[in-house]
Design a protein around this motif. Structure first.
Motif, PDB file in Angstrom:
ATOM      1  N   SER A   1       2.721   1.521  -3.387  1.00  0.00           N
ATOM      2  CA  SER A   1       1.898   2.040  -4.479  1.00  0.00           C
ATOM      3  C   SER A   1       1.534   3.500  -4.253  1.00  0.00           C
ATOM      4  CB  SER A   1       0.620   1.205  -4.606  1.00  0.00           C
ATOM      5  OG  SER A   1       0.934  -0.127  -4.912  1.00  0.00           O
ATOM      6  N   LEU A   2       1.335   3.852  -2.987  1.00  0.00           N
ATOM      7  CA  LEU A   2       0.959   5.234  -2.682  1.00  0.00           C
ATOM      8  C   LEU A   2       2.067   6.185  -3.116  1.00  0.00           C
ATOM      9  CD1 LEU A   2      -0.937   7.263  -1.381  1.00  0.00           C
ATOM     10  CD2 LEU A   2       0.183   6.822   0.809  1.00  0.00           C
TER      11      LEU A   2
ATOM     12  N   LEU B   1       0.853  -1.188   0.000  1.00  0.00           N
ATOM     13  CA  LEU B   1       0.000   0.000   0.000  1.00  0.00           C
ATOM     14  C   LEU B   1       0.889   1.237   0.000  1.00  0.00           C
ATOM     15  CD1 LEU B   1      -2.653  -1.074   2.654  1.00  0.00           C
ATOM     16  CD2 LEU B   1      -3.020  -0.826   0.202  1.00  0.00           C
TER      17      LEU B   1
ATOM     18  N   GLU C   1      -9.496   5.920 -10.372  1.00  0.00           N
ATOM     19  CA  GLU C   1      -9.384   7.192  -9.669  1.00  0.00           C
ATOM     20  C   GLU C   1      -9.129   7.022  -8.181  1.00  0.00           C
ATOM     21  OE1 GLU C   1     -12.972   8.993 -11.031  1.00  0.00           O
ATOM     22  OE2 GLU C   1     -12.083   9.512 -12.979  1.00  0.00           O
ATOM     23  N   ARG C   2      -9.572   5.922  -7.635  1.00  0.00           N
ATOM     24  CA  ARG C   2      -9.273   5.662  -6.222  1.00  0.00           C
ATOM     25  C   ARG C   2      -8.043   4.753  -6.108  1.00  0.00           C
ATOM     26  NH1 ARG C   2     -13.883   4.062  -2.547  1.00  0.00           N
ATOM     27  NH2 ARG C   2     -12.182   4.629  -1.158  1.00  0.00           N
ATOM     28  N   ARG C   3      -7.421   4.529  -7.233  1.00  0.00           N
ATOM     29  CA  ARG C   3      -6.179   3.757  -7.313  1.00  0.00           C
ATOM     30  C   ARG C   3      -6.304   2.303  -6.873  1.00  0.00           C
ATOM     31  NH1 ARG C   3      -0.618   6.036  -6.675  1.00  0.00           N
ATOM     32  NH2 ARG C   3      -0.445   4.402  -8.212  1.00  0.00           N
ATOM     33  N   PHE C   4      -7.341   1.666  -7.332  1.00  0.00           N
ATOM     34  CA  PHE C   4      -7.449   0.227  -7.130  1.00  0.00           C
ATOM     35  C   PHE C   4      -6.556  -0.500  -8.130  1.00  0.00           C
ATOM     36  CE2 PHE C   4     -11.472   1.257  -5.006  1.00  0.00           C
ATOM     37  CZ  PHE C   4     -11.387   0.417  -3.912  1.00  0.00           C
TER      38      PHE C   4
ATOM     39  N   GLU D   1     -13.915   4.711 -10.826  1.00  0.00           N
ATOM     40  CA  GLU D   1     -13.323   4.686  -9.477  1.00  0.00           C
ATOM     41  C   GLU D   1     -12.173   3.695  -9.395  1.00  0.00           C
ATOM     42  OE1 GLU D   1     -15.592   3.931  -6.005  1.00  0.00           O
ATOM     43  OE2 GLU D   1     -16.725   5.795  -6.152  1.00  0.00           O
TER      44      GLU D   1
ATOM     45  N   ARG E   1     -12.422  11.901  -5.123  1.00  0.00           N
ATOM     46  CA  ARG E   1     -12.545  10.482  -4.757  1.00  0.00           C
ATOM     47  C   ARG E   1     -11.363  10.123  -3.869  1.00  0.00           C
ATOM     48  NH1 ARG E   1     -16.785   9.499  -6.601  1.00  0.00           N
ATOM     49  NH2 ARG E   1     -17.503   9.729  -8.737  1.00  0.00           N
ATOM     50  N   PRO E   2     -11.629   9.722  -2.647  1.00  0.00           N
ATOM     51  CA  PRO E   2     -10.512   9.418  -1.750  1.00  0.00           C
ATOM     52  C   PRO E   2      -9.634   8.308  -2.298  1.00  0.00           C
ATOM     53  CG  PRO E   2     -12.608   8.715  -0.802  1.00  0.00           C
ATOM     54  CD  PRO E   2     -12.930   9.550  -1.999  1.00  0.00           C
ATOM     55  N   ASN E   3      -8.353   8.477  -2.156  1.00  0.00           N
ATOM     56  CA  ASN E   3      -7.373   7.482  -2.579  1.00  0.00           C
ATOM     57  C   ASN E   3      -7.397   6.324  -1.596  1.00  0.00           C
ATOM     58  OD1 ASN E   3      -4.942   6.013  -2.731  1.00  0.00           O
ATOM     59  ND2 ASN E   3      -3.969   7.709  -3.817  1.00  0.00           N
ATOM     60  N   ARG E   4      -7.782   5.151  -2.095  1.00  0.00           N
ATOM     61  CA  ARG E   4      -7.947   4.058  -1.141  1.00  0.00           C
ATOM     62  C   ARG E   4      -6.616   3.438  -0.704  1.00  0.00           C
ATOM     63  NH1 ARG E   4      -5.905  -0.453  -3.839  1.00  0.00           N
ATOM     64  NH2 ARG E   4      -6.554  -1.937  -2.298  1.00  0.00           N
ATOM     65  N   LEU E   5      -5.545   3.724  -1.397  1.00  0.00           N
ATOM     66  CA  LEU E   5      -4.246   3.255  -0.921  1.00  0.00           C
ATOM     67  C   LEU E   5      -3.910   3.976   0.383  1.00  0.00           C
ATOM     68  CD1 LEU E   5      -2.261   3.282  -4.282  1.00  0.00           C
ATOM     69  CD2 LEU E   5      -2.994   1.267  -3.005  1.00  0.00           C
ATOM     70  N   ALA E   6      -4.121   5.275   0.365  1.00  0.00           N
ATOM     71  CA  ALA E   6      -3.862   6.061   1.565  1.00  0.00           C
ATOM     72  C   ALA E   6      -4.832   5.675   2.679  1.00  0.00           C
ATOM     73  CB  ALA E   6      -3.992   7.549   1.256  1.00  0.00           C
ATOM     74  N   GLN E   7      -6.088   5.465   2.307  1.00  0.00           N
ATOM     75  CA  GLN E   7      -7.079   5.078   3.312  1.00  0.00           C
ATOM     76  C   GLN E   7      -6.685   3.778   3.992  1.00  0.00           C
ATOM     77  OE1 GLN E   7     -10.749   5.171   0.871  1.00  0.00           O
ATOM     78  NE2 GLN E   7     -11.442   6.837   2.194  1.00  0.00           N
TER      79      GLN E   7
END
Lengths: 385, 385
Positions: free
Chosen positions: A96-97, A93, A159-162, A156, B89-95
């Motif tokens: 990738s971040l 995580l 955009e949410r980096r999945f 998403e 859109r929140p970045n889910r890696l950071a989340q």
DNA sequence: AGCCATTGTTAAAACAGTTTACCATTATCG
DNA sequence: CGATAATGGTAAACTGTTTTAACAATGGCT
């Protein structure tokens, strides 16, 4: 491509992969947990910890992990040894971040009830999964339900980096949301289809070639009144087959009839129903070209249970060459689509596209005919000989 | 990102000794950007950007996102409006990095060549995928190749924070690596199987009940010499079926014979071969119980092509109730396994286990018999009536 | 008025990596 | 021999979020 054993037995691996010492420490951990102290049992080690123990900076450890040439051989060895000793695994995580890629690609399936149990999708997926594994990528699966698309979840994904990119299986021009990807330059490849305008990246089997191979076979066997069970006219590749079918008839001096064409919806039952319609309204038909194997199977079932022998009375050719149909009775003559290889190629090209190594993807893989028992010479010719 | 300006403000400000405001210097940056060029189309917006535009702190935006009750109604609306306006859109890696969960679960398939094209796995996967979607989780698929396990990649799935939990389909006690999960308390659920010692979490169909339903049916139809095509004796659920089969025979006053039992490897061809062996060495057999539908189909194919009518001479019962077999000829009487529902349940329970809401999972789902055309009264009884 | 809760908001410290700009050392060369 | 280049390593900024402790501003109660 790779010919793997049909029953690759997993028990070939050693029974105990891990050293017993690790197991022992585990037991201690568990006991520790049970006494109720702290649940830091698995004791996650991070890069800072490794750096401290190895007596170097965090940056150095990072560079060792990424095999940077700026690290000397001796330092590399020292740090690597500490990494192994501490059992350190970088948190992806965080990787990738701060990095550019997630190393994950998504596979989108259409919203069909049995999309996950489908032999056609399954074969492509196998290829994708194998290659993704080799390239160090993980696979995310999504079914593009209407709700999913309506909420913009397909965007998403990026955009949410999945994920870094998406492979789309089983879609056609009706699914306009696919253009959203191209509009934003998000890496996406259409698998075994293309859009009419060719603006979207794609890899596909050569359906024109396949249709020609099938038609050549039937024509050479003396058939002239050839029916066709097609499906999904909104799909360019499906249209390729119909167009080639028609063109080959014309070339052979046969005028194609509208009566010879029926939609079979790509399903088993659809194929059976199509065969019924065709042979009712055009009894002169002596051969059937089917858009996929499932419809061919349905057609054969209808034919054999309604007084038409296969291939003695009617020859049938399928499309796909899905597994376990070599055992059908009669076994199916069909156009082999290199679906596993197509999956491999799709994954390969998607990663190239993600890395910016290619701008546009448009690849076509050749098919070949597999001659089995569902085809034979035309009746009249047979009796003459 | 590769081209990351270390100093985010384009104009070199004097070191802001007094201003603790990194925020302030960023404002300049942003204004500069906005008045400048528009070429950077996708312009990723982050939580800081939203906070500044909404005139609140980053913490407040975060709490709005997570629907914290500590935020007033008015602030919530104001911030939400800005979020929508900016398309944030929140970045889910950071989340996930900062939070506790990745919101991803993995599905592990066994290393079979056609694992992805399998009707049995596919049905379970459908259930898993649907429920995962509803719970806001993504799905990762992995095939547990020997190499994969040997390198400890199955543990990396957790340790590198790819996933929060794993669902394992199609494994049995021979796959000892599965114990690694439990040893480390990583959430994992065995789907449609269990380990003998029941130390691993599992959900499964009630194979004992299913076998009873099938045997009741055959016994009530007057059959006494009932053969069984089993498979995977290393799987507890598969053993359940054989044990129940034997027990029911005994209960009915019939002494089971070793000759009536053959392994069919869960495959179509295996089923055909098993039927051949059974009817050769035990011609008295008038009914077959098969461990899955594929073997039943293979058996029927062998029987009908070798002078045995189904169900007139031999009745056949399957297990699974996979789709598109209702159309087979004769259509198959089979034990319906609620595989879709099992997938849903597995996913549901896994998420509960991840969240710590349950300690141990052990669930069993009931089966039911689907009576179709492959079963009939025993021959002698029929002729008597 | 003074004191204690309650409410809503925020600064700052995590989370765990990568990358860049810079700084010591050596090595090379005219 | 001193200027320059190459080598190897490091501090600190950066990725984008959550969470916690602290704090100001009210409201209620003696």
């Amino acid at each position: 491509m790779p010919t793997r054993p049909l029953n690759s037995s997993p028990e070939s691996e050693p029974a105990d992969v891990f050293a017993p010492s690790r197991e022992a420490s585990k037991e201690i951990t568990v006991r520790f947990n049970n006494t109720g102290a702290e649940e830091k049992a698995p004791e996650r080690v991070n890069i800072r910890e490794v750096a401290r123990q190895a007596g170097v900076s965090v940056a150095t450890v990072s560079m060792v992990l990424n095999a940077s040439p700026r690290i000397s051989r001796s330092t590399h060895i020292k740090v690597q040894r500490m990494i192994d000793k501490m059992g350190y695994r970088p948190n992806r995580l965080a990787q990738s971040l701060s990095g550019r890629y997630t190393q994950v690609v998504a596979v989108m399936l259409p919203p069909l009830r049995h999309a996950f149990a489908d032999a056609y999708f399954g074969e492509i997926l196998s290829g994708i999964a194998d290659r993704a594994g080799k390239l160090g990528h993980k696979l995310l699966i999504e079914q593009a339900k209407p709700q999913f698309v309506k909420e913009g979840k397909h965007l998403e994904l990026y955009e949410r980096r999945f994920v870094d990119g998406v492979l789309c299986l089983g879609f056609n021009e009706k699914h306009s949301f696919l253009s959203d990807f191209a509009a934003r330059r998000y890496p996406m490849i259409l698998v075994d289809n293309r859009f009419g305008d060719n603006l979207l990246d794609y890899v596909q089997c050569d359906y024109r070639l396949g249709a020609q191979q099938a038609m050549n076979c039937l024509l050479q066997l003396g058939h002239r009144n050839i029916g066709m069970v097609y499906a999904a006219p909104e799909s360019p590749t499906a249209r390729d087959v119909v167009e080639t079918y028609t063109a080959r008839l014309v070339e052979a001096g046969i005028s194609p009839s509208e009566k010879w064409l029926v939609d079979g919806c790509f399903t088993d039952e659809g194929g059976a129903e199509a065969a019924r319609v065709l042979l009712t309204r055009a009894p002169e038909i002596s051969a059937l070209l089917c858009g996929n194997d499932k419809m061919a199977l349905g057609a054969i079932r209808y034919l054999t249970t309604h007084g038409h022998r296969v291939p003695d009375d009617v020859s049938v050719v399928g499309f796909d060459d899905i597994q376990h149909l070599a055992y059908a009775n009669p076994s199916l003559t069909t156009v082999h689509l290199p679906l596993y290889e197509l999956g491999v190629l799709a994954c390969e090209k998607l990663v190239e596209r993600i890395r910016g190594k290619v701008e546009h993807v448009a690849e076509v893989l050749p098919t070949h005919l597999v001659l089995r028992e569902s085809t034979g010479m035309m009746r009249t010719l047979r009796s003459e000989s």
